[in-house]
Design a protein around this motif. Structure first.
Motif, PDB file in Angstrom:
ATOM      1  N   LYS A  76      25.225 -16.823 -14.240  1.00 10.78           N
ATOM      2  CA  LYS A  76      24.028 -16.780 -12.971  1.00 10.78           C
ATOM      3  C   LYS A  76      23.375 -15.633 -12.983  1.00 10.78           C
ATOM      4  CE  LYS A  76      26.135 -21.017 -12.218  1.00 10.78           C
ATOM      5  NZ  LYS A  76      26.719 -21.271 -10.883  1.00 10.78           N
ATOM      6  N   ALA A  77      22.194 -15.739 -12.842  1.00 13.89           N
ATOM      7  CA  ALA A  77      21.234 -14.450 -12.582  1.00 13.89           C
ATOM      8  C   ALA A  77      21.050 -14.353 -11.113  1.00 13.89           C
ATOM      9  CB  ALA A  77      19.973 -14.617 -13.538  1.00 13.89           C
ATOM     10  N   LEU A  78      20.936 -13.145 -10.575  1.00 11.30           N
ATOM     11  CA  LEU A  78      20.678 -12.877  -9.194  1.00 11.30           C
ATOM     12  C   LEU A  78      19.553 -11.555  -9.216  1.00 11.30           C
ATOM     13  CD1 LEU A  78      20.997 -12.506  -6.170  1.00 11.30           C
ATOM     14  CD2 LEU A  78      22.582 -10.840  -6.377  1.00 11.30           C
ATOM     15  N   LEU A  79      18.273 -12.018  -8.820  1.00 12.08           N
ATOM     16  CA  LEU A  79      17.361 -11.271  -8.566  1.00 12.08           C
ATOM     17  C   LEU A  79      17.126 -10.933  -6.977  1.00 12.08           C
ATOM     18  CD1 LEU A  79      14.445 -12.530 -11.091  1.00 12.08           C
ATOM     19  CD2 LEU A  79      15.557 -10.276 -11.079  1.00 12.08           C
ATOM     20  N   GLY A  80      17.105  -9.625  -6.865  1.00 15.17           N
ATOM     21  CA  GLY A  80      16.975  -9.191  -5.380  1.00 15.17           C
ATOM     22  C   GLY A  80      15.887  -8.478  -5.328  1.00 15.17           C
ATOM     23  N   MET A  81      14.766  -9.196  -4.542  1.00 12.26           N
ATOM     24  CA  MET A  81      13.495  -8.628  -4.622  1.00 12.26           C
ATOM     25  C   MET A  81      13.027  -8.203  -3.102  1.00 12.26           C
ATOM     26  SD  MET A  81      11.174 -11.853  -5.946  1.00 12.26           S
ATOM     27  CE  MET A  81      11.850 -12.716  -7.777  1.00 12.26           C
ATOM     28  N   PRO A  82      12.205  -7.095  -3.261  1.00 10.74           N
ATOM     29  CA  PRO A  82      11.934  -6.536  -1.800  1.00 10.74           C
ATOM     30  C   PRO A  82      11.326  -7.363  -0.910  1.00 10.74           C
ATOM     31  CG  PRO A  82      10.939  -5.382  -3.813  1.00 10.74           C
ATOM     32  CD  PRO A  82      11.306  -6.801  -4.293  1.00 10.74           C
ATOM     33  N   GLY A  83      11.215  -7.124   0.423  1.00  6.34           N
ATOM     34  CA  GLY A  83      10.718  -8.017   1.376  1.00  6.34           C
ATOM     35  C   GLY A  83       9.146  -8.234   1.652  1.00  6.34           C
ATOM     36  N   ASN A  84       8.500  -7.273   1.029  1.00  7.73           N
ATOM     37  CA  ASN A  84       6.943  -7.155   1.225  1.00  7.73           C
ATOM     38  C   ASN A  84       6.543  -8.314   0.334  1.00  7.73           C
ATOM     39  OD1 ASN A  84       6.357  -5.204   3.286  1.00  7.73           O
ATOM     40  ND2 ASN A  84       6.795  -3.599   1.698  1.00  7.73           N
ATOM     41  N   PRO A  85       5.736  -9.308   0.758  1.00  8.44           N
ATOM     42  CA  PRO A  85       5.320 -10.361   0.117  1.00  8.44           C
ATOM     43  C   PRO A  85       4.717 -10.298  -1.360  1.00  8.44           C
ATOM     44  CG  PRO A  85       4.156 -10.437   2.161  1.00  8.44           C
ATOM     45  CD  PRO A  85       5.048  -9.514   2.265  1.00  8.44           C
ATOM     46  N   LEU A 118      -9.420  -6.093  -6.700  1.00  9.00           N
ATOM     47  CA  LEU A 118      -9.696  -6.686  -5.213  1.00  9.00           C
ATOM     48  C   LEU A 118      -9.192  -5.506  -4.279  1.00  9.00           C
ATOM     49  CD1 LEU A 118      -8.459 -10.124  -5.803  1.00  9.00           C
ATOM     50  CD2 LEU A 118     -10.825  -9.356  -5.586  1.00  9.00           C
ATOM     51  N   PRO A 119      -9.991  -5.536  -2.976  1.00 10.93           N
ATOM     52  CA  PRO A 119      -9.445  -4.428  -2.066  1.00 10.93           C
ATOM     53  C   PRO A 119      -7.995  -5.064  -1.559  1.00 10.93           C
ATOM     54  CG  PRO A 119     -10.940  -6.151  -1.199  1.00 10.93           C
ATOM     55  CD  PRO A 119     -10.835  -6.273  -2.756  1.00 10.93           C
ATOM     56  N   ARG A 120      -7.359  -4.362  -0.468  1.00  7.76           N
ATOM     57  CA  ARG A 120      -6.187  -4.945   0.298  1.00  7.76           C
ATOM     58  C   ARG A 120      -4.891  -4.938  -0.834  1.00  7.76           C
ATOM     59  NH1 ARG A 120     -10.359  -7.381   2.505  1.00  7.76           N
ATOM     60  NH2 ARG A 120      -9.797  -9.430   1.465  1.00  7.76           N
ATOM     61  N   GLN A 121      -4.730  -3.902  -1.653  1.00  8.82           N
ATOM     62  CA  GLN A 121      -3.577  -4.019  -2.502  1.00  8.82           C
ATOM     63  C   GLN A 121      -2.187  -3.574  -2.000  1.00  8.82           C
ATOM     64  OE1 GLN A 121      -3.603  -4.994  -5.764  1.00  8.82           O
ATOM     65  NE2 GLN A 121      -5.822  -5.809  -5.911  1.00  8.82           N
ATOM     66  N   ASP A 122      -2.045  -3.190  -0.697  1.00  4.84           N
ATOM     67  CA  ASP A 122      -0.389  -2.712  -0.386  1.00  4.84           C
ATOM     68  C   ASP A 122       0.536  -3.812  -0.482  1.00  4.84           C
ATOM     69  OD1 ASP A 122      -1.641  -0.172   0.215  1.00  4.84           O
ATOM     70  OD2 ASP A 122      -1.774  -0.431   2.455  1.00  4.84           O
ATOM     71  N   SER A 123       1.573  -3.696  -0.416  1.00  2.18           N
ATOM     72  CA  SER A 123       2.597  -4.504  -0.834  1.00  2.18           C
ATOM     73  C   SER A 123       2.847  -5.514   0.251  1.00  2.18           C
ATOM     74  CB  SER A 123       3.892  -3.739  -1.010  1.00  2.18           C
ATOM     75  OG  SER A 123       4.460  -3.248   0.012  1.00  2.18           O
TER      76      SER A 123
END
Length: 396
Positions: free
Chosen positions: A286-295, A358-363
């Motif tokens: 089983k694989a677990l990918l823990g991703m950051p919270g910013n969309p 494109l503009p607005r590249q923040d996470s």
């Protein structure tokens, strides 16, 4: 802790993730799955020699005639007669070529004369004919194991008489959205809270890519609650994806909880922007990918990292993610320490993919996805990327 280059993260997936078991499914249920066999044609294509046009089945050595009409052949309704010297059979596209005929005169060069016809020009042997097996012989390999079944491939398999396939099982996916600050859209917001984008994004991405509805659970910032939810997800799913709680804050519990549940950490933190705190581990296949919270970081991790893990779980032979090549429309700043993964607008100019920042590249920003077609990979370096420079990109 040194950050792991993206290329090495992709290598880790290749080494750690094993393909899921295979099963046999009816052809109509195989769309989107990956072949576990190399299917072969059960019949020749075409199955019989047939006309490629509406016209008349003739003997080429009869010249322009006159010829006597002795029957008709249509698709699915062969002629009941053979063609002897001086004779012709009316034939429609896909009709079986009658015995004795060796060419078809298309109807545009034929004149009807009572009970017969005359050709305005002679025809050659084999003209306007589709020969039995000219596309595929019975037993020919149509596709290779490791290939994903598309609508076009499914149609080709059906025409070759294949009604079921051995494919790798599609991965079961579970999603854990963490954070006391996130509130599902439509519910009232309290002080310091924000509407959740990650749950809808994760659900929609998996559905859009053919994996069906993932199991989505919302988990508060509580270590015991997270352990209970993660344990259930690992028991039920082949891939568990979490959002938030994976960095180094006081409430970032994902790494510690995963360790307690026996998930072997493969790596933590990738040299990419956004999405640096990505955590990857395995437990009993089983694989677990823990991703950051910013969309925006979640989207990047889905397009690059989840796509790679899913490809390996499904036994896909082609490298995933599938990077393409394009050129920059403008100069773009580089990052000396981390690779940048940027959302861009894609245009095709004289057959070349042209990519505009494109503009607005923040996470934490997602609004530019209304205009974004591509995720562009800019490797870390000190000098900016120049207009016209060739870069790698993914569709998003």
């Amino acid at each position: 802790m040194a950050l792991l280059p993206i290329e090495q993260a992709l290598d880790h997936y290749r080494a750690a993730v094993r393909a899921l078991p295979t099963h046999r499914v009816p052809l109509e249920l195989a769309l989107g799955a990956v072949l576990a066999e190399s299917p072969t044609a059960r019949i020749a294509l075409p199955r019989f020699t047939q006309s490629a046009v509406d016209g008349y089945a003739v003997r080429a050595d009869d010249g322009i005639g006159p010829l006597t009409l002795v029957g008709t052949a249509a698709a699915g309704d062969p002629a009941k007669v053979s063609v002897s010297p001086g004779q012709a059979v009316r034939i429609l596209t896909g009709g079986m070529l009658p015995d004795g005929a060796n060419a078809v005169a298309r109807q545009e060069i034929v004149e009807r004369t009572g009970e017969g016809i005359v050709l305005r020009e002679p025809v050659r042997v084999g003209e306007a004919i589709r020969h039995e097996g000219e596309e595929l012989r019975a037993g020919a390999i149509i596709a290779r194991a490791g290939q994903r079944v598309t609508a076009g491939l499914l149609a080709a398999l059906a025409m070759a008489g294949i009604d079921s396939l051995d494919v790798y099982r599609r991965p079961r996916v579970a999603v854990l959205v963490t954070g006391d600050e996130v509130v599902r859209v439509g519910e009232p917001l309290g002080p310091g809270q924000v509407y959740d984008a990650n749950g809808p994004l994760l659900r929609a991405w998996f559905v859009e890519h053919g994996y069906g509805e993932p199991v989505v659970a919302y988990v508060r910032d509580d270590e015991s609650a997270l352990e209970e939810a993660m344990s259930a997800a690992l028991d039920s799913a082949d891939l568990v994806v979490t959002s938030g709680g994976v960095s180094v804050g006081d409430r970032d519990f994902i790494p510690a909880v995963a360790d307690r549940l026996g998930v072997r950490k493969v790596f933590w933190k990738v040299a990419q922007k956004p999405g640096k705190p990505l955590w990857f581990g395995m437990r009993e296949g089983k694989a677990l990918l823990g991703m950051p919270g910013n969309p925006a970081a979640v989207l990047v991790c889905l397009a690059v990292h989840a796509r790679a893990v899913l490809g390996h779980l499904e036994g896909e032979e082609a490298a995933q993610p599938a990077w393409r090549s394009g050129v920059l429309k403008t100069d773009v700043e580089a990052d000396a320490e981390r690779d940048r993964l940027l959302r861009m607008r894609l245009d095709m100019v004289d057959g070349v993919a042209t990519l505009e920042l494109l503009p607005r590249q923040d996470s934490h920003m997602l609004s530019n996805l209304a205009s974004a077609h591509a995720l562009v990979w800019l490797p870390s370096r000190t000098i900016p990327f120049a207009m016209g420079e060739r870069v790698a990109w993914l569709s998003i």
